[in-house]
Design an enzyme around this catalytic site. Structure first.
Site, mmCIF file in Angstrom:
data_model
loop_
_atom_site.group_PDB
_atom_site.id
_atom_site.type_symbol
_atom_site.label_atom_id
_atom_site.label_comp_id
_atom_site.label_asym_id
_atom_site.label_seq_id
_atom_site.Cartn_x
_atom_site.Cartn_y
_atom_site.Cartn_z
ATOM 1 N N SER A 112 0.864 -1.191 0.000
ATOM 2 C CA SER A 112 0.000 0.000 0.000
ATOM 3 C C SER A 112 0.895 1.234 0.000
ATOM 4 O O SER A 112 2.023 1.184 0.496
ATOM 5 C CB SER A 112 -0.881 0.018 1.253
ATOM 6 O OG SER A 112 -1.513 1.288 1.387
ATOM 7 N N TYR A 154 -1.712 -0.888 10.641
ATOM 8 C CA TYR A 154 -1.870 -1.286 9.233
ATOM 9 C C TYR A 154 -0.661 -0.823 8.412
ATOM 10 O O TYR A 154 -0.097 -1.596 7.631
ATOM 11 C CB TYR A 154 -3.169 -0.716 8.662
ATOM 12 C CG TYR A 154 -3.361 -0.977 7.181
ATOM 13 C CD1 TYR A 154 -3.455 -2.277 6.697
ATOM 14 C CD2 TYR A 154 -3.407 0.077 6.270
ATOM 15 C CE1 TYR A 154 -3.617 -2.522 5.339
ATOM 16 C CE2 TYR A 154 -3.566 -0.159 4.914
ATOM 17 C CZ TYR A 154 -3.665 -1.466 4.453
ATOM 18 O OH TYR A 154 -3.814 -1.705 3.107
HETATM 19 P P1 NAP Z 1 -11.517 -6.411 0.394
HETATM 20 O O1 NAP Z 1 -12.447 -5.807 -0.589
HETATM 21 O O2 NAP Z 1 -11.801 -6.283 1.845
HETATM 22 O O3 NAP Z 1 -11.287 -7.947 0.032
HETATM 23 C C1 NAP Z 1 -10.430 -8.686 0.857
HETATM 24 C C2 NAP Z 1 -10.184 -10.048 0.272
HETATM 25 O O4 NAP Z 1 -9.267 -10.734 1.155
HETATM 26 C C3 NAP Z 1 -11.440 -10.886 0.202
HETATM 27 O O5 NAP Z 1 -11.382 -11.680 -0.960
HETATM 28 C C4 NAP Z 1 -11.349 -11.750 1.462
HETATM 29 O O6 NAP Z 1 -11.948 -13.027 1.324
HETATM 30 C C5 NAP Z 1 -9.855 -11.955 1.550
HETATM 31 N N1 NAP Z 1 -9.450 -12.345 2.902
HETATM 32 C C6 NAP Z 1 -9.714 -11.708 4.066
HETATM 33 N N2 NAP Z 1 -9.186 -12.404 5.090
HETATM 34 C C7 NAP Z 1 -8.597 -13.506 4.541
HETATM 35 C C8 NAP Z 1 -7.912 -14.614 5.068
HETATM 36 N N3 NAP Z 1 -7.699 -14.741 6.379
HETATM 37 N N4 NAP Z 1 -7.459 -15.563 4.206
HETATM 38 C C9 NAP Z 1 -7.674 -15.462 2.869
HETATM 39 N N5 NAP Z 1 -8.321 -14.431 2.313
HETATM 40 C C10 NAP Z 1 -8.774 -13.463 3.140
HETATM 41 O O7 NAP Z 1 -10.013 -5.832 0.228
HETATM 42 P P2 NAP Z 1 -9.365 -4.866 -0.878
HETATM 43 O O8 NAP Z 1 -9.736 -3.468 -0.557
HETATM 44 O O9 NAP Z 1 -9.585 -5.420 -2.223
HETATM 45 O O10 NAP Z 1 -7.811 -5.017 -0.489
HETATM 46 C C11 NAP Z 1 -7.042 -6.095 -0.997
HETATM 47 C C12 NAP Z 1 -5.575 -5.877 -0.663
HETATM 48 O O11 NAP Z 1 -5.150 -4.599 -1.160
HETATM 49 C C13 NAP Z 1 -5.243 -5.869 0.833
HETATM 50 O O12 NAP Z 1 -3.987 -6.464 1.044
HETATM 51 C C14 NAP Z 1 -5.183 -4.389 1.157
HETATM 52 O O13 NAP Z 1 -4.373 -4.123 2.281
HETATM 53 C C15 NAP Z 1 -4.569 -3.863 -0.124
HETATM 54 N N6 NAP Z 1 -4.826 -2.435 -0.378
HETATM 55 C C16 NAP Z 1 -6.116 -2.001 -0.496
HETATM 56 C C17 NAP Z 1 -6.323 -0.644 -0.745
HETATM 57 C C18 NAP Z 1 -7.712 -0.081 -0.892
HETATM 58 O O14 NAP Z 1 -7.861 1.162 -0.815
HETATM 59 N N7 NAP Z 1 -8.727 -0.905 -1.117
HETATM 60 C C19 NAP Z 1 -5.233 0.231 -0.870
HETATM 61 C C20 NAP Z 1 -3.945 -0.266 -0.746
HETATM 62 C C21 NAP Z 1 -3.762 -1.610 -0.498
HETATM 63 P P3 NAP Z 1 -13.416 -13.400 1.883
HETATM 64 O O15 NAP Z 1 -14.310 -12.278 1.472
HETATM 65 O O16 NAP Z 1 -13.690 -14.693 1.219
HETATM 66 O O17 NAP Z 1 -13.316 -13.514 3.369
#
Ligand code: NAP
Length: 250
Positions: A141, A154
């Site tokens: 991130s 985080y």
């Molecule tokens: P999200 O919409 O909350 O989706 C999270 C995903 O991770 C879901 O598929 C969830 O699966 C899975 N997950 C959660 N706990 C898990 C576990 N214990 N084992 C395996 N899978 C698990 O998240 P997102 O916003 O797309 O973010 C994805 C990644 O990008 C993360 O690493 C986050 O830190 C990073 N990121 C996000 C942003 C942002 O603004 N969105 C910015 C920078 C970085 P289930 O639904 O099946 O539980």
């Protein structure tokens, strides 16, 4: 152009958000994809259906990436389905905001256990299946380097992810395995929507947009093609890097 034809990719946390779009993009580039989920089987099945509906190959595999035994099972299933792994995208991650007074051991361990330990456990299993080379892409991130209030834990997980990337790039380079971080800015996903981070009239979104040279927050489709590039041989001499995908936000 199928830049990943013949490759096998495993994407953790691919049932929704950024991971789901990465899975679809890698499949569109020709990879067979293992779509990992934790609780959302229906979400993962939908991603698989999107891929197979377009003639691609994908399977959904449930596993909690923070659980060592589950991670072993996840890669055993990947091996059973496709025999190898060429690309690992460590995307599964959670974000919880807390001011200094609210930080608890639980808040700390929950995020570190998935975002850092889970990423290490998945990489440990993936390299066993990578044979003569591969690409590991860690979804970090921009907060790993850009300080934001209320995100001490985080942000620390993502700074740790970047340190892991740099260390493993040196360790695994001689085995032909590249390791890079892709560091998104604020992206509208199911997760950020549920956490009320990206609400259209929200203060956080407005502040981010005002500080972003390209003038908007991102979508998963802004991140996925960059990951596909890092997975492909077009980035074959790039390792140990952090690629910020955030519209210029610093
Ligand atoms: P999200 O919409 O909350 O989706 C999270 C995903 O991770 C879901 O598929 C969830 O699966 C899975 N997950 C959660 N706990 C898990 C576990 N214990 N084992 C395996 N899978 C698990 O998240 P997102 O916003 O797309 O973010 C994805 C990644 O990008 C993360 O690493 C986050 O830190 C990073 N990121 C996000 C942003 C942002 O603004 N969105 C910015 C920078 C970085 P289930 O639904 O099946 O539980």
């Amino acid at each position: 152009m199928a830049t990943l034809a013949g490759k096998v990719a495993l994407v953790t946390g691919a049932s929704k958000g950024i991971g789901a779009e990465i899975a679809r993009e890698l499949a569109a580039q020709g990879a067979a994809v293992v779509v990992n989920y934790s609780s959302s089987k229906a979400g993962a099945d939908k991603v698989v259906a999107d891929i197979t509906g377009k003639g691609g190959k994908a399977v959904a595999v449930g596993a909690n990436v923070a659980d060592p035994a589950d991670v072993v099972k996840l890669f055993a299933e990947a091996k059973k389905a496709y025999g190898k792994v060429d690309v690992l995208v460590n995307n599964a991650g959670i974000y919880e905001f807390a001011g200094i007074e609210e930080i608890t051991p639980e808040h700390f361990h929950k995020q570190f256990n998935l975002n850092v330990l889970g990423l290490l456990l998945a990489t440990q299993e993936a390299v066993k299946l990578m044979g003569s080379g591969g690409s590991v892409i860690n979804i970090s991130s921009i907060v790993s380097t850009t300080a934001l209030p209320q995100t001490a834990v985080y942000s620390a997980t993502k700074a740790a992810v970047d340190a892991v990337t740099r260390s493993l790039a040196k360790e695994l380079g001689p085995r032909g395995i590249r390791v890079n971080s892709v560091n998104p800015g604020m992206i509208e996903t199911e997760g950020t929507t549920a956490a009320n981070i990206t609400a259209h009239d929200g203060e956080f979104r407005k502040l981010t947009e005002a500080q972003t040279p390209l003038g908007r927050i991102g979508q998963p489709s802004d991140v996925a093609p960059v990951v596909a590039f890092m997975a492909s041989s077009a980035s074959g001499w790039v390792t140990g890097e952090e690629i910020r995908v955030g519209g210029g936000f610093t």
